[in-house]
Scaffold this active site. Structure first.
Site, PDB file in Angstrom:
ATOM      1  N   SER A  54       0.811  -1.216   0.000  1.00 54.32           N
ATOM      2  CA  SER A  54       0.000   0.000   0.000  1.00 54.32           C
ATOM      3  C   SER A  54       0.848   1.270   0.000  1.00 54.32           C
ATOM      4  O   SER A  54       1.650   1.486  -0.885  1.00 54.32           O
ATOM      5  CB  SER A  54      -0.963  -0.039   1.181  1.00 54.32           C
ATOM      6  OG  SER A  54      -1.846   1.031   1.113  1.00 54.32           O
ATOM      7  N   HIS A  55       0.704   2.055   1.048  1.00 52.43           N
ATOM      8  CA  HIS A  55       1.347   3.366   1.120  1.00 52.43           C
ATOM      9  C   HIS A  55       2.738   3.298   1.746  1.00 52.43           C
ATOM     10  O   HIS A  55       3.373   4.329   1.931  1.00 52.43           O
ATOM     11  CB  HIS A  55       0.455   4.282   1.944  1.00 52.43           C
ATOM     12  CG  HIS A  55       0.081   3.644   3.244  1.00 52.43           C
ATOM     13  ND1 HIS A  55      -0.822   2.615   3.319  1.00 52.43           N
ATOM     14  CD2 HIS A  55       0.539   3.825   4.489  1.00 52.43           C
ATOM     15  CE1 HIS A  55      -0.917   2.199   4.564  1.00 52.43           C
ATOM     16  NE2 HIS A  55      -0.102   2.915   5.301  1.00 52.43           N
ATOM     17  N   ASP A  81      -2.303   6.636  -3.346  1.00 56.57           N
ATOM     18  CA  ASP A  81      -1.172   5.992  -2.678  1.00 56.57           C
ATOM     19  C   ASP A  81      -0.519   4.919  -3.541  1.00 56.57           C
ATOM     20  O   ASP A  81      -0.833   4.771  -4.720  1.00 56.57           O
ATOM     21  CB  ASP A  81      -1.620   5.400  -1.334  1.00 56.57           C
ATOM     22  CG  ASP A  81      -2.462   4.157  -1.510  1.00 56.57           C
ATOM     23  OD1 ASP A  81      -3.165   4.060  -2.529  1.00 56.57           O
ATOM     24  OD2 ASP A  81      -2.404   3.262  -0.645  1.00 56.57           O
ATOM     25  N   ASP A 124      -0.748   1.713  -3.993  1.00 58.25           N
ATOM     26  CA  ASP A 124      -1.540   0.730  -4.745  1.00 58.25           C
ATOM     27  C   ASP A 124      -2.875   1.292  -5.227  1.00 58.25           C
ATOM     28  O   ASP A 124      -3.721   0.544  -5.714  1.00 58.25           O
ATOM     29  CB  ASP A 124      -1.754  -0.534  -3.912  1.00 58.25           C
ATOM     30  CG  ASP A 124      -2.565  -0.272  -2.658  1.00 58.25           C
ATOM     31  OD1 ASP A 124      -2.508   0.862  -2.139  1.00 58.25           O
ATOM     32  OD2 ASP A 124      -3.275  -1.181  -2.194  1.00 58.25           O
ATOM     33  N   ASP A 156      -5.532   2.761  -3.693  1.00 65.35           N
ATOM     34  CA  ASP A 156      -6.831   2.686  -3.015  1.00 65.35           C
ATOM     35  C   ASP A 156      -7.093   3.883  -2.088  1.00 65.35           C
ATOM     36  O   ASP A 156      -8.235   4.098  -1.674  1.00 65.35           O
ATOM     37  CB  ASP A 156      -7.012   1.352  -2.274  1.00 65.35           C
ATOM     38  CG  ASP A 156      -5.935   1.080  -1.252  1.00 65.35           C
ATOM     39  OD1 ASP A 156      -5.011   1.913  -1.106  1.00 65.35           O
ATOM     40  OD2 ASP A 156      -6.008   0.020  -0.598  1.00 65.35           O
ATOM     41  N   ARG A 157      -6.067   4.668  -1.793  1.00 64.81           N
ATOM     42  CA  ARG A 157      -6.295   5.839  -0.926  1.00 64.81           C
ATOM     43  C   ARG A 157      -6.430   7.113  -1.744  1.00 64.81           C
ATOM     44  O   ARG A 157      -5.975   7.168  -2.898  1.00 64.81           O
ATOM     45  CB  ARG A 157      -5.116   6.025   0.030  1.00 64.81           C
ATOM     46  CG  ARG A 157      -4.982   4.905   1.017  1.00 64.81           C
ATOM     47  CD  ARG A 157      -3.910   5.234   2.040  1.00 64.81           C
ATOM     48  NE  ARG A 157      -3.925   4.201   3.064  1.00 64.81           N
ATOM     49  CZ  ARG A 157      -3.462   4.343   4.285  1.00 64.81           C
ATOM     50  NH1 ARG A 157      -2.915   5.484   4.653  1.00 64.81           N
ATOM     51  NH2 ARG A 157      -3.531   3.369   5.157  1.00 64.81           N
ATOM     52  N   LYS A 171     -11.292   0.049  -1.003  1.00 62.28           N
ATOM     53  CA  LYS A 171     -11.396   1.492  -1.145  1.00 62.28           C
ATOM     54  C   LYS A 171     -10.775   1.866  -2.492  1.00 62.28           C
ATOM     55  O   LYS A 171     -10.015   1.083  -3.055  1.00 62.28           O
ATOM     56  CB  LYS A 171     -10.730   2.206   0.014  1.00 62.28           C
ATOM     57  CG  LYS A 171      -9.289   1.832   0.247  1.00 62.28           C
ATOM     58  CD  LYS A 171      -8.858   2.334   1.614  1.00 62.28           C
ATOM     59  CE  LYS A 171      -7.432   1.945   1.925  1.00 62.28           C
ATOM     60  NZ  LYS A 171      -7.303   1.186   3.165  1.00 62.28           N
TER      61      LYS A 171
HETATM   62  C1  G1P Z   1      -4.064   1.539   8.304  1.00 62.47           C
HETATM   63  C2  G1P Z   1      -5.265   2.443   8.443  1.00 62.47           C
HETATM   64  C3  G1P Z   1      -6.526   1.678   8.155  1.00 62.47           C
HETATM   65  C4  G1P Z   1      -6.424   1.029   6.777  1.00 62.47           C
HETATM   66  C5  G1P Z   1      -5.157   0.214   6.669  1.00 62.47           C
HETATM   67  C6  G1P Z   1      -4.948  -0.335   5.270  1.00 62.47           C
HETATM   68  O1  G1P Z   1      -4.152   0.476   9.219  1.00 62.47           O
HETATM   69  O2  G1P Z   1      -5.320   3.024   9.722  1.00 62.47           O
HETATM   70  O3  G1P Z   1      -7.620   2.529   8.237  1.00 62.47           O
HETATM   71  O4  G1P Z   1      -7.526   0.208   6.533  1.00 62.47           O
HETATM   72  O5  G1P Z   1      -4.031   1.017   7.003  1.00 62.47           O
HETATM   73  O6  G1P Z   1      -4.827   0.681   4.318  1.00 62.47           O
HETATM   74  P1  G1P Z   1      -3.403   0.463  10.639  1.00 62.47           P
HETATM   75  O7  G1P Z   1      -1.938   0.678  10.344  1.00 62.47           O
HETATM   76  O8  G1P Z   1      -3.953   1.620  11.410  1.00 62.47           O
HETATM   77  O9  G1P Z   1      -3.736  -0.870  11.222  1.00 62.47           O
HETATM   78 ZN    ZN Z   2      -3.230   1.427  -0.297  1.00 63.66          ZN
END
Ligand code: G1P
Ligand code: ZN
Length: 538
Positions: free
Chosen positions: A112-113, A276, A278, A280-281, A375
Site C-alpha cells: 500500500s502506502h 497511494d 496501490d 486505493d487511498r 477502497k
Molecule cells: C491503516 C489504516 C486503516 C487502513 C489500513 C490499510 O491500518 O489506519 O484505516 O484500513 O491502514 O490501508 P493500521 O496501520 O492503522 O492498522
Molecule cells: Zn493502499
C-alpha cells in the site's frame, strides 16, 4: 514440470490489517514468499480449473513475486491467471477484475502506502471471489497453515513475458495478460457523468493529480487526461517506479507536500488530489481547503444523488470506528443506516454484499462504495469532480456549506511511529485497566475497548481500539497499527463536534488543543514511549 519443494515454517507470517507486510529483505529470504502463497492456496477449496487474478503496485520485488505466484498457481491447478500487463494492477482495479470476470479470487502484491525499494516494504494479500480482502476466518486459516507448512508446489517453467497483452499457456493453465486500466476506466465511466466533467473543464476548471510515482499514474493519465481531456501535465509523478521515485506514497498533508504546495496557495489550481502506492487511498484538497477523509465521506454521501451511479440514493453509510462521526449525521438526515466497523476495509465486505451500505470510508484516506470491494482512490477523485461539475462551487464553498448544515467535526489523527513494541502494548494495557475509573472524569461519559458485532454474519471482533467518548460527543481513540513493519505505531484519534457555524474557522489543532493534551496525559504517552510529540499529524 511441477516440483514439490521441502520447506519449513517462518515465524510471523500473520496477515495484518491488510495482508502480510514485511521488509523486502524479509520477503527475499529463500521460500518466504512461496510459503505464504502456498499457505493461501492450502486454505482455499474448490479452485481447481478456476481463474486467479494477479497483479501488484509495481514496487520493488513485484516483478519477481509475480512470476513465482504464476508458477505456483499453475502447479496448484488453477485453470487461468489474469495478470495485469507488466504485472501491474491497482488494488481497486484488481477487485473489479475479480468481480467482473467471476474469478475465484486474487493475489495482490502491495504494501500500500509504505515506502518501496530494496530497503522498503513488500506485501502479499489475498482477495476472495467478492473482490474484497480475505475475511478474518480465512486469514486465520492462512496463518495457521504458515505455521505447519512442509512443502510447496511450483513449476520449473521459464518466466512468462508480461509486456504484451494476450494469452499464453503454462502447462494446462492459461496466462492471460490484460490491460490493467481498460475495465476499470469503463466502470468509472458508467458511474460518473463524464460529459458534465468535460463541461466543467471547458469552463476553465483546473486540477493537479499526484500519482506519487506509484500505480495510479497510468490510470489517472488515461482517465483524467485521455478520456476527460484535462491538459497533459495535470497528472504529476505519473510513472510507476519500483521505489516510487523516493516518494513515501501516502497521500496525506505530510507526504503529498509537493501537491499541497501547488494547490493550497491563491492562484493554484481549483482542485488537487493524490493517491497511494496501490491506488486505493485518496487525498482531496481545493484551493485553500484541505478536506479531511472523514468529511469527504460525509460530503460525497450528502451529494451522491448528483452522480449517475448513485442517483437512486444510498442504502446506508459505513465508517470505521476511528473515522469521525460526520457521516452519521448525513445518514441520519437521509434516514438511512449508519454502521461503525473496526479499522480495515475487510469489515465493510459483508455490509456491501448484503446491500446494507453503499458508501464506506476510513479516516486513513480511504473512501469507496459497492462498485468494488476495496477502497478506491481515483473513484473518490472522480466522484468529487462529478459533484463539483454539478454544483459549480469551489471545494471550500462546498465544505463550509456542509459544516453549516450539519455542524463541523473537528478531527485529527496523531501517530507515534516506530515506538518500542513493549512500551506500546504496556500503554494500551494500562489504558484498558483504567477504563472503568475514567468514566465520570473530564466529562467522559463512556469508555470501552471497541467490539464489533457483524450484523450480517453475527461474528464478533474484539479489542479494536480504546474509546473515550465525552458527554458532548467528543472522542479520543487509541489503537495500535496493524500494518507497520518496524516496532509499533500508536495512533491517537481526536474529535470534537462543533454545531455553531461562527466557530467553524478555527485551525484544527487549536480547536482540539485541550483534548490533545488530555489524550497524552491520560495514556502517559511521553512517560511510556519517550515521545513528547507525534511523528505524523493528519
Ligand atoms: C491503516 C489504516 C486503516 C487502513 C489500513 C490499510 O491500518 O489506519 O484505516 O484500513 O491502514 O490501508 P493500521 O496501520 O492503522 O492498522
Ligand atoms: Zn493502499
Amino acid at each position: 514440470m511441477i516440483l514439490t519443494v521441502a520447506t519449513a515454517p517462518f515465524e510471523g507470517q500473520k496477515p495484518g490489517t491488510s495482508g502480510l507486510r514485511k521488509k523486502v529483505t524479509v520477503f527475499r529470504e529463500p521460500h518466504y514468499a512461496e510459503n505464504f502463497i502456498q499457505s493461501i492456496f492450502d486454505s482455499l477449496e474448490g479452485y481447481e480449473g478456476q481463474t486467479l487474478v494477479i497483479g501488484g503496485d509495481g514496487r520493488y520485488y513485484n516483478a519477481d513475486v509475480i512470476q513465482t505466484a504464476i508458477r505456483m498457481a499453475a502447479a496448484s491447478g488453477f485453470g487461468r491467471v489474469m495478470v495485469g500487463q507488466n504485472g501491474l494492477l491497482s488494488t481497486p482495479a484488481a477487485s473489479h477484475l475479480i468481480r467482473k470476470y467471476k474469478a475465484f479470487g486474487g493475489i495482490i502484491l502491495s504494501a500500500s502506502h509504505n515506502p518501496g525499494g530494496p530497503d522498503g516494504d513488500f506485501g502479499i494479500k489475498y482477495n476472495a471471489g467478492n473482490g474484497g480482502p480475505a475475511p478474518e476466518k480465512l486469514t486465520d486459516a492462512i496463518y495457521a497453515r504458515t505455521k505447519a507448512i512442509t512443502t510447496y508446489r511450483i513449476t520449473t517453467s521459464p518466466d512468462i513475458a508480461l509486456g504484451r497483452i494476450g494469452e499464453t499457456r503454462l502447462g494446462s493453465m492459461v496466462v492471460q495478460v490484460v490491460d490493467p486500466v481498460a475495465d476499470y476506466a469503463q466502470l468509472m465511466q458508467a458511474l460518473f457523468d463524464f460529459d458534465a466533467i468535460r463541461d466543467l473543464i471547458a469552463s476553465g476548471f483546473t486540477m493537479k493529480f499526484d500519482a506519487m510515482g506509484a500505480i495510479t499514474g497510468p490510470y489517472a493519465q488515461r482517465i483524467l487526461e485521455g478520456m476527460l481531456g484535462f491538459p497533459a501535465g495535470t497528472v504529476m509523478n505519473g510513472i510507476p517506479l519500483p521505489d516510487f521515485g523516493g516518494h513515501h506514497p501516502d497521500p496525506n498533508l505530510v507526504h503529498a507536500k509537493e501537491l499541497v504546495d501547488i494547490v493550497m496557495p491563491p492562484g493554484g489550481p481549483d482542485f488537487g488530489a493524490a493517491s497511494d502506492g496501490d491506488g486505493d487511498r485518496n487525498l482531496i484538497i481545493g484551493r485553500g481547503m484541505y478536506v479531511t477523509p472523514s468529511d469527504s465521506l460525509a460530503i460525497l454521501a450528502a451529494n451522491a444523488t448528483l452522480t449517475p451511479g448513485y442517483a437512486k440514493g444510498l442504502a446506508g453509510i459505513a465508517r470505521s470506528m476511528p473515522t469521525s462521526c460526520a457521516a452519521d449525521r448525513v445518514a441520519e438526515k437521509l434516514g438511512i443506516g449508519a454502521y461503525e466497523t473496526p479499522t480495515g476495509w475487510k469489515f465493510f465486505g459483508n455490509l456491501l454484499d448484503a446491500g446494507k451500505a453503499t458508501l464506506c470510508g476510513e479516516e486513513s484516506f480511504g473512501t469507496g462504495s459497492n462498485h468494488v470491494r476495496e477502497k478506491d482512490g481515483l473513484w473518490a477523485v472522480l466522484m468529487w469532480l462529478n459533484v463539483l461539475a454539478k454544483r459549480r462551487q469551489s471545494v471550500a464553498e462546498i465544505v463550509t456549506a456542509h459544516w453549516r448544515e450539519y455542524g463541523r467535526n473537528y478531527y485529527s489523527r496523531h501517530d507515534y511511529e516506530e515506538v518500542d513494541a513493549e512500551a506500546a502494548n504496556g500503554l494500551m494495557k494500562a489504558l484498558r485497566e483504567q477504563l472503568p475509573s475514567l468514566v465520570g472524569q473530564h466529562g467522559i461519559a463512556m469508555a470501552d475497548d471497541f467490539s464489533f458485532d457483524d450484523p450480517v454474519d453475527g461474528s464478533r471482533t474484539t479489542h479494536q481500539g480504546i474509546r473515550l467518548i465525552f458527554a458532548d460527543g467528543s472522542r479520543i481513540i487509541y489503537r495500535l497499527s496493524g500494518t507497520g513493519t518496524a516496532g509499533a505505531t500508536l495512533r491517537v484519534y481526536i474529535e470534537r463536534y462543533e454545531p455553531d457555524a461562527s466557530r467553524h474557522a478555527i485551525e484544527t489543532q487549536a480547536a482540539l488543543a485541550d483534548l490533545i493534551a488530555l489524550s497524552r496525559a491520560l495514556a502517559g504517552i511521553e512517560a511510556r514511549t519517550g515521545r513528547a510529540a507525534p511523528t505524523v499529524i493528519t
